[in-house]
Design a protein around this motif. Structure first.
Motif, PDB file in Angstrom:
ATOM      1  N   GLU A   1     -19.072  75.604  51.371  1.00  0.00           N
ATOM      2  CA  GLU A   1     -18.438  76.005  50.170  1.00  0.00           C
ATOM      3  C   GLU A   1     -17.038  76.446  50.760  1.00  0.00           C
ATOM      4  OE1 GLU A   1     -20.815  78.123  47.851  1.00  0.00           O
ATOM      5  OE2 GLU A   1     -21.962  76.335  47.256  1.00  0.00           O
ATOM      6  N   THR A   2     -17.011  77.199  52.071  1.00  0.00           N
ATOM      7  CA  THR A   2     -15.789  77.837  52.524  1.00  0.00           C
ATOM      8  C   THR A   2     -15.425  77.091  53.741  1.00  0.00           C
ATOM      9  OG1 THR A   2     -17.477  79.402  53.416  1.00  0.00           O
ATOM     10  CG2 THR A   2     -16.500  79.969  51.677  1.00  0.00           C
ATOM     11  N   PRO A   3     -14.092  77.275  53.864  1.00  0.00           N
ATOM     12  CA  PRO A   3     -13.482  76.654  55.519  1.00  0.00           C
ATOM     13  C   PRO A   3     -14.431  77.301  56.368  1.00  0.00           C
ATOM     14  CG  PRO A   3     -11.766  77.410  54.028  1.00  0.00           C
ATOM     15  CD  PRO A   3     -13.169  77.907  53.343  1.00  0.00           C
TER      16      PRO A   3
ATOM     17  N   LEU B   1     -10.369  80.519  56.156  1.00  0.00           N
ATOM     18  CA  LEU B   1     -11.306  80.443  57.569  1.00  0.00           C
ATOM     19  C   LEU B   1     -11.009  81.722  58.242  1.00  0.00           C
ATOM     20  CD1 LEU B   1     -12.624  78.342  59.282  1.00  0.00           C
ATOM     21  CD2 LEU B   1     -10.605  78.175  60.335  1.00  0.00           C
TER      22      LEU B   1
ATOM     23  N   ARG C   1     -16.860  87.500  63.239  1.00  0.00           N
ATOM     24  CA  ARG C   1     -17.401  86.791  64.460  1.00  0.00           C
ATOM     25  C   ARG C   1     -16.617  87.026  65.926  1.00  0.00           C
ATOM     26  NH1 ARG C   1     -18.605  81.131  62.454  1.00  0.00           N
ATOM     27  NH2 ARG C   1     -17.826  81.869  60.538  1.00  0.00           N
TER      28      ARG C   1
ATOM     29  N   ASN D   1      -4.599  78.309  57.609  1.00  0.00           N
ATOM     30  CA  ASN D   1      -6.017  78.447  56.526  1.00  0.00           C
ATOM     31  C   ASN D   1      -6.513  79.882  56.508  1.00  0.00           C
ATOM     32  OD1 ASN D   1      -8.300  78.227  55.343  1.00  0.00           O
ATOM     33  ND2 ASN D   1      -8.675  76.209  56.551  1.00  0.00           N
TER      34      ASN D   1
ATOM     35  N   PRO E   1     -13.134  72.032  51.326  1.00  0.00           N
ATOM     36  CA  PRO E   1     -12.121  72.649  51.768  1.00  0.00           C
ATOM     37  C   PRO E   1     -12.107  72.325  53.375  1.00  0.00           C
ATOM     38  CG  PRO E   1     -13.930  74.024  51.833  1.00  0.00           C
ATOM     39  CD  PRO E   1     -14.458  72.834  51.035  1.00  0.00           C
ATOM     40  N   PRO E   2     -10.892  72.486  53.740  1.00  0.00           N
ATOM     41  CA  PRO E   2     -10.589  72.013  55.342  1.00  0.00           C
ATOM     42  C   PRO E   2     -11.172  72.644  56.217  1.00  0.00           C
ATOM     43  CG  PRO E   2      -8.655  72.829  54.601  1.00  0.00           C
ATOM     44  CD  PRO E   2      -9.692  72.878  53.445  1.00  0.00           C
TER      45      PRO E   2
ATOM     46  N   THR F   1     -15.565  85.265  49.617  1.00  0.00           N
ATOM     47  CA  THR F   1     -14.725  84.382  50.325  1.00  0.00           C
ATOM     48  C   THR F   1     -14.818  82.778  49.693  1.00  0.00           C
ATOM     49  OG1 THR F   1     -16.613  84.267  51.807  1.00  0.00           O
ATOM     50  CG2 THR F   1     -14.565  85.295  52.557  1.00  0.00           C
TER      51      THR F   1
ATOM     52  N   ASN G   1     -13.028  84.500  57.212  1.00  0.00           N
ATOM     53  CA  ASN G   1     -14.373  84.127  57.603  1.00  0.00           C
ATOM     54  C   ASN G   1     -14.796  84.430  58.949  1.00  0.00           C
ATOM     55  OD1 ASN G   1     -15.127  83.284  55.003  1.00  0.00           O
ATOM     56  ND2 ASN G   1     -15.096  81.177  55.369  1.00  0.00           N
ATOM     57  N   LEU G   2     -13.842  83.762  59.913  1.00  0.00           N
ATOM     58  CA  LEU G   2     -14.065  84.148  61.240  1.00  0.00           C
ATOM     59  C   LEU G   2     -14.036  85.584  61.859  1.00  0.00           C
ATOM     60  CD1 LEU G   2     -12.149  81.247  62.900  1.00  0.00           C
ATOM     61  CD2 LEU G   2     -14.644  81.544  63.131  1.00  0.00           C
TER      62      LEU G   2
ATOM     63  N   LEU H   1     -16.222  76.919  60.501  1.00  0.00           N
ATOM     64  CA  LEU H   1     -16.091  76.558  62.045  1.00  0.00           C
ATOM     65  C   LEU H   1     -17.280  75.650  62.349  1.00  0.00           C
ATOM     66  CD1 LEU H   1     -14.362  76.746  64.636  1.00  0.00           C
ATOM     67  CD2 LEU H   1     -15.840  78.735  65.237  1.00  0.00           C
TER      68      LEU H   1
END
Lengths: 273, 152
Positions: free
Chosen positions: A46-48, B43, B50, B40, A70-71, B79, B46-47, A50
């Motif tokens: 659901e979220t961008p 992202l 980590r 982005n 999402p990308p 998020t 989110n990262l 890795l």
């Protein structure tokens, strides 16, 4: 249909000509795209995120990850330098690595949200060089994959096993590594059948693998685990009469000389004897 | 090889798995380039938990630029993409950051992270393991992580 896996090791098979052919064929592009979309659907991100793309080749599947909604950001790994060369020419967004998944993935623990692999992991079953054991390569791959995914992470690997034996070998290696594993088969019983190995790393949301397909249409769930559990329970305990009868029956089938059954079979001897 | 990737790579040699020196890999003779990548912020946030910030500082020092010693803090926020749409203002700026109100400070941090992690690339060079000294070549941004069979 001939399998490329039967010809040459992957780094030699995908040479410049073969890589170019693979990438420019619109048929392969379409198949690759639909498989990547299916894999994304199974990942349910659901979220961008890795994402690790194992066997990224020329980045056909990576492109879809970058353009998804999402990308996502992806890191690709492949063993064929020519394929990566094509990927560089196509200026894909992901970062590329040259590496062999059978040697283990060189990432630290908990790096990725998810991993995908499209038509790659069957190559692990090849025995191209002397002293290369597919089982070791498979376990190295799955162990390192398990480690580099974060908790609650998921991986979807589409693959083409040669036969059921190879399929089971891959699945059992994944389970041994600690994954919750399930197989999804698209278009079963047809020539276009596609197998997806869906893997989950433990965590709150991932307790049961069947939860992955819970909200998807047109998916039938066959749970083999219950049957296996029941079978294990139903097995006769060693030393009981049922167990002795089973063993005798087995030996009889093998053509051995077996004493005939009677009411005394499997009985304890009287203490006075 | 982006710095983002480098922050997750550790030495693949079997003997190095248990050694703390095998991460991060050290850059040598690196040639840098910058490549523009879509920004982005979701992202990145989110990262961030980590990332190994210490490793990132070390890598960037080796490449000749400095980062703050402490990991930048971003306030925790949900998020999911719904936070972006649930913006009271009505008019939403497309690359206007994560939630509704991203302060200038956070926006600056995110932009900085984006530049370092996503847009800075090592084109040619080497990565060396601090434990066994094995050299991984980087050629045309692609890192070579193939190992000779005796090291696997």
């Amino acid at each position: 249909m001939s399998r490329p896996e039967d010809n040459l090791p992957p780094d030699l098979f995908y040479n410049d000509t073969e890589s170019r052919k693979y990438t420019t064929s619109s048929r392969i592009q379409n198949i690759q795209a639909s498989m990547t979309n299916r894999a994304l659907e199974l990942l349910g991100l659901e979220t961008p995120s890795l994402i690790l793309d194992i066997g990224c080749g020329s980045g056909l599947s990576g492109e879809i990850l970058s353009e998804a909604d999402p990308p996502h950001t992806w890191i690709g790994m492949d063993i064929s330098p020519s394929m990566l060369g094509v990927a560089l020419d196509r200026e894909v967004d992901g970062d590329l690595l040259l590496g062999d998944m059978g040697q283990g993935l060189p990432f630290r623990a908990g790096s990725f949200d998810a991993a995908i692999s499209i038509s790659a992991i069957q190559w692990l079953c090849n025995e191209d060089e002397k002293g290369v054991d597919p089982k070791t390569r498979l376990s190295r791959f799955f162990d390192s994959l398990y480690a580099c995914l974060k908790r609650d992470g998921k991986a979807v690997c589409q693959f083409y096993p040669r036969d059921d034996k190879q399929r089971d070998m891959i699945c059992s290696a994944a389970i041994k590594a600690g994954f919750g594993a399930g197989l999804l088969e698209d278009d079963p019983e047809t020539k276009n059948k596609k197998l997806y190995l869906v893997l989950t790393v433990g965590g709150e949301g991932n307790k049961d693998i069947t939860g992955v397909v819970k909200n998807m249409d047109g998916v039938d769930v066959y749970d083999n685990r219950k049957k296996l559990l029941a079978k294990a329970k139903g097995d006769a305990k060693q030393g009981t009469k049922a167990w002795i009868m089973k063993k005798k029956e087995q030996d009889r089938r093998k053509g051995k000389v077996v004493k005939s059954d009677s009411k005394y079979t499997g009985r304890k001897r009287n203490i006075k004897f | 090889m982006k710095l983002l990737t480098a922050n997750f790579l550790s030495c693949a040699v079997k003997a190095c798995k248990s050694s703390p020196l095998s991460f991060p890999l050290h850059f040598r003779e690196a040639e840098l380039a910058s490549k523009s990548v879509p920004y982005n912020p979701l992202l990145l946030s989110n990262l961030l938990p980590r990332l190994d910030w210490q490793a990132l500082v070390t890598s960037s020092k080796e490449l000749g630029f400095t980062l703050p010693d402490a990991k930048p803090e971003l306030p925790l926020r949900s998020t999911t993409t719904t936070t972006t749409t649930a913006n009271d203002d009505g008019d939403m700026n497309m690359d206007g950051g994560i939630g509704g109100g991203v302060s200038d400070e956070e926006e600056k941090t995110l932009r900085m992270l984006h530049k370092v992690l996503m847009e800075t690339e090592v084109v040619e060079g080497k990565m060396v393991c601090g434990s066994c000294g094995f050299e991984y070549g980087i050629h045309q941004t692609v890192g070579n992580f193939l190992l000779p069979s005796h090291l696997v």
